[in-house]
Design an enzyme around this catalytic site. Structure first.
Site, PDB file in Angstrom:
ATOM      1  N   SER A   1      48.020  31.002  48.933  1.00  0.00           N
ATOM      2  CA  SER A   1      49.163  31.075  48.198  1.00  0.00           C
ATOM      3  C   SER A   1      50.719  31.100  48.760  1.00  0.00           C
ATOM      4  O   SER A   1      51.243  31.986  49.702  1.00  0.00           O
ATOM      5  CB  SER A   1      48.702  32.403  47.594  1.00  0.00           C
ATOM      6  OG  SER A   1      50.218  32.646  46.452  1.00  0.00           O
TER       7      SER A   1
ATOM      8  N   TYR B   1      48.322  41.627  49.311  1.00  0.00           N
ATOM      9  CA  TYR B   1      47.665  39.963  48.792  1.00  0.00           C
ATOM     10  C   TYR B   1      47.978  39.349  49.660  1.00  0.00           C
ATOM     11  O   TYR B   1      47.750  38.333  50.553  1.00  0.00           O
ATOM     12  CB  TYR B   1      47.018  39.973  47.659  1.00  0.00           C
ATOM     13  CG  TYR B   1      47.386  38.253  47.202  1.00  0.00           C
ATOM     14  CD1 TYR B   1      45.895  37.425  47.136  1.00  0.00           C
ATOM     15  CD2 TYR B   1      48.660  37.554  46.486  1.00  0.00           C
ATOM     16  CE1 TYR B   1      45.560  37.074  46.346  1.00  0.00           C
ATOM     17  CE2 TYR B   1      48.072  36.386  46.020  1.00  0.00           C
ATOM     18  CZ  TYR B   1      46.850  36.124  46.304  1.00  0.00           C
ATOM     19  OH  TYR B   1      46.789  34.638  45.887  1.00  0.00           O
TER      20      TYR B   1
HETATM   21  P1  NAP Z   1      40.413  33.584  39.336  1.00  0.00           P
HETATM   22  O1  NAP Z   1      39.883  32.679  38.183  1.00  0.00           O
HETATM   23  O2  NAP Z   1      40.282  34.513  39.249  1.00  0.00           O
HETATM   24  O3  NAP Z   1      38.582  32.530  40.275  1.00  0.00           O
HETATM   25  C1  NAP Z   1      38.097  33.362  41.290  1.00  0.00           C
HETATM   26  C2  NAP Z   1      37.088  33.032  41.771  1.00  0.00           C
HETATM   27  O4  NAP Z   1      37.388  33.700  43.260  1.00  0.00           O
HETATM   28  C3  NAP Z   1      35.875  33.446  40.564  1.00  0.00           C
HETATM   29  O5  NAP Z   1      34.860  32.188  41.286  1.00  0.00           O
HETATM   30  C4  NAP Z   1      35.339  34.598  41.316  1.00  0.00           C
HETATM   31  O6  NAP Z   1      34.273  34.571  40.947  1.00  0.00           O
HETATM   32  C5  NAP Z   1      35.084  33.876  42.647  1.00  0.00           C
HETATM   33  N1  NAP Z   1      34.808  35.339  43.848  1.00  0.00           N
HETATM   34  C6  NAP Z   1      36.089  36.451  43.922  1.00  0.00           C
HETATM   35  N2  NAP Z   1      35.537  37.331  45.320  1.00  0.00           N
HETATM   36  C7  NAP Z   1      34.275  36.860  45.424  1.00  0.00           C
HETATM   37  C8  NAP Z   1      33.525  36.592  46.620  1.00  0.00           C
HETATM   38  N3  NAP Z   1      33.610  37.839  47.315  1.00  0.00           N
HETATM   39  N4  NAP Z   1      32.374  36.043  47.085  1.00  0.00           N
HETATM   40  C9  NAP Z   1      32.551  35.401  45.889  1.00  0.00           C
HETATM   41  N5  NAP Z   1      33.255  34.206  45.195  1.00  0.00           N
HETATM   42  C10 NAP Z   1      33.910  35.625  44.947  1.00  0.00           C
HETATM   43  O7  NAP Z   1      41.357  33.378  40.331  1.00  0.00           O
HETATM   44  P2  NAP Z   1      41.810  31.904  41.138  1.00  0.00           P
HETATM   45  O8  NAP Z   1      43.083  31.685  40.506  1.00  0.00           O
HETATM   46  O9  NAP Z   1      41.139  29.902  40.873  1.00  0.00           O
HETATM   47  O10 NAP Z   1      41.900  31.677  42.560  1.00  0.00           O
HETATM   48  C11 NAP Z   1      41.355  31.092  43.419  1.00  0.00           C
HETATM   49  C12 NAP Z   1      41.921  31.244  44.339  1.00  0.00           C
HETATM   50  O11 NAP Z   1      42.779  30.637  44.421  1.00  0.00           O
HETATM   51  C13 NAP Z   1      42.383  32.255  44.941  1.00  0.00           C
HETATM   52  O12 NAP Z   1      41.541  32.576  46.290  1.00  0.00           O
HETATM   53  C14 NAP Z   1      43.718  33.099  44.668  1.00  0.00           C
HETATM   54  O13 NAP Z   1      43.934  34.060  45.632  1.00  0.00           O
HETATM   55  C15 NAP Z   1      44.209  31.777  44.897  1.00  0.00           C
HETATM   56  N6  NAP Z   1      45.402  31.513  44.612  1.00  0.00           N
HETATM   57  C16 NAP Z   1      45.560  32.102  42.438  1.00  0.00           C
HETATM   58  C17 NAP Z   1      46.915  31.463  42.156  1.00  0.00           C
HETATM   59  C18 NAP Z   1      46.917  31.428  41.156  1.00  0.00           C
HETATM   60  O14 NAP Z   1      48.257  32.250  40.271  1.00  0.00           O
HETATM   61  N7  NAP Z   1      46.024  31.709  40.011  1.00  0.00           N
HETATM   62  C19 NAP Z   1      48.008  31.481  43.601  1.00  0.00           C
HETATM   63  C20 NAP Z   1      47.543  31.710  44.227  1.00  0.00           C
HETATM   64  C21 NAP Z   1      46.381  31.199  44.605  1.00  0.00           C
HETATM   65  P3  NAP Z   1      33.383  36.313  40.556  1.00  0.00           P
HETATM   66  O15 NAP Z   1      34.097  37.274  39.299  1.00  0.00           O
HETATM   67  O16 NAP Z   1      32.503  36.239  40.315  1.00  0.00           O
HETATM   68  O17 NAP Z   1      33.734  36.858  41.583  1.00  0.00           O
END
Ligand code: NAP
Length: 252
Positions: free
Chosen positions: A146, A160
């Site tokens: 991130s 985080y």
């Molecule tokens: P999201 O929509 O909340 O999706 C996160 C996914 O990870 C969900 O499928 C969730 O499923 C799964 N997950 C969480 N904990 C888990 C675990 N212990 N084991 C297996 N699966 C797990 O979030 P996203 O924005 O797509 O984020 C994806 C990645 O991008 C993350 O690493 C996040 O830090 C990074 N990121 C996101 C942003 C942003 O603005 N969206 C920015 C920078 C970085 P469950 O709910 O079933 O656990």
């Protein structure tokens, strides 16, 4: 079922960035293993979209913060599709946002458990299985970091940001360990991207829009735009790229 297509395992692919990666990978000729923790129906829907694009797709339940689950998920992906050649280390959470002084032990520990320990378990298993030295197919790993690791997320979730700095270091070190073994390791650092992670951290669905002013391009990123960078790093077009970290953040 043996496959001639490259096989990618994506952690946390039931929604958000992981789901977008699965769907784009299917369109680009990969077979896909979709890890999910709790949303089976959502994962199955992602798999259906992948199959409609011509890919073989399996869903694999498992908590990536638990090392035994990580091993089982790799086993299930291999049993369903064949040897995994690419891994997108994506599962992650922020935890409820607050200043650090107000964050609970539980909030910080849950974030570190998946974002740091989980990322290490997944990267370790990928290294074991992809490495040509170990008889694996070679391939690539993309860790999802991130821009928070550079910006620090003051007042939001400093823990985080710290967890993603660990992902950055993991990417550099592992890329060097695996460079001679046919495995490239890179990171993508998204900026603010339209997924459910923001509502989960604050309970406020509109929060994401309030970030616009901090983004030079004056808009929120879409999961598909993050997926494009990940697919590039996985592809042969990136054959001489390892140990790098690509920000996809609208200039933030
Ligand atoms: P999201 O929509 O909340 O999706 C996160 C996914 O990870 C969900 O499928 C969730 O499923 C799964 N997950 C969480 N904990 C888990 C675990 N212990 N084991 C297996 N699966 C797990 O979030 P996203 O924005 O797509 O984020 C994806 C990645 O991008 C993350 O690493 C996040 O830090 C990074 N990121 C996101 C942003 C942003 O603005 N969206 C920015 C920078 C970085 P469950 O709910 O079933 O656990």
């Amino acid at each position: 079922m043996a496959s001639q297509r490259p096989i990618v395992l994506i952690t946390g692919a039931s929604r958000g960035i992981g789901a977008a990666v699965a769907q784009l990978a299917a369109q680009r000729g990969y077979d896909v293993a979709i890890n999910y923790r709790s949303e089976r129906d959502a994962a199955e829907l992602v798999a259906r979209v992948c199959r409609d694009a011509g890919a073989a797709a399996v869903i694999c339940q498992g908590d990536m913060a638990v090392s035994a689950d990580v091993i089982r998920v790799f086993d299930e992906a291999q049993a369903g599709l064949g040897p995994v050649s690419h891994v997108v280390n994506n599962a992650g959470i922020t935890g409820r946002s607050s200043r650090l002084e107000s964050a609970s032990d539980e909030t910080i520990r849950a974030c570190i458990d998946i974002n740091v320990l989980g990322a290490l378990w997944v990267a370790r298993e990928a290294a074991r299985r992809l490495s040509k030295e170990n008889g694996g197919p070679g391939g690539s790993i993309v860790n999802i970091s991130s821009v928070a690791s550079r910006l620090g997320s003051a007042g939001e979730y400093v823990w985080y940001a710290a967890s993603k700095a660990a992902v950055d270091a993991l990417t550099i070190g592992l890329s060097q360990e695996l460079a001679g073994q046919g495995v490239r390791v890179n990171a993508v650092s998204p900026g603010i991207t339209r997924t459910e992670i923001h509502e989960k951290s604050t309970g406020d669905a509109e929060r994401v829009e309030r970030f616009r002013a901090k983004i030079p391009m004056n808009r929120i990123g879409e999961p598909e735009e993050i997926a494009e960078a990940i697919l590039f790093l996985m592809s042969d077009a990136a054959s001489y790229i390892t140990g790098t970290n690509v920000s996809v953040s609208g200039g933030r």
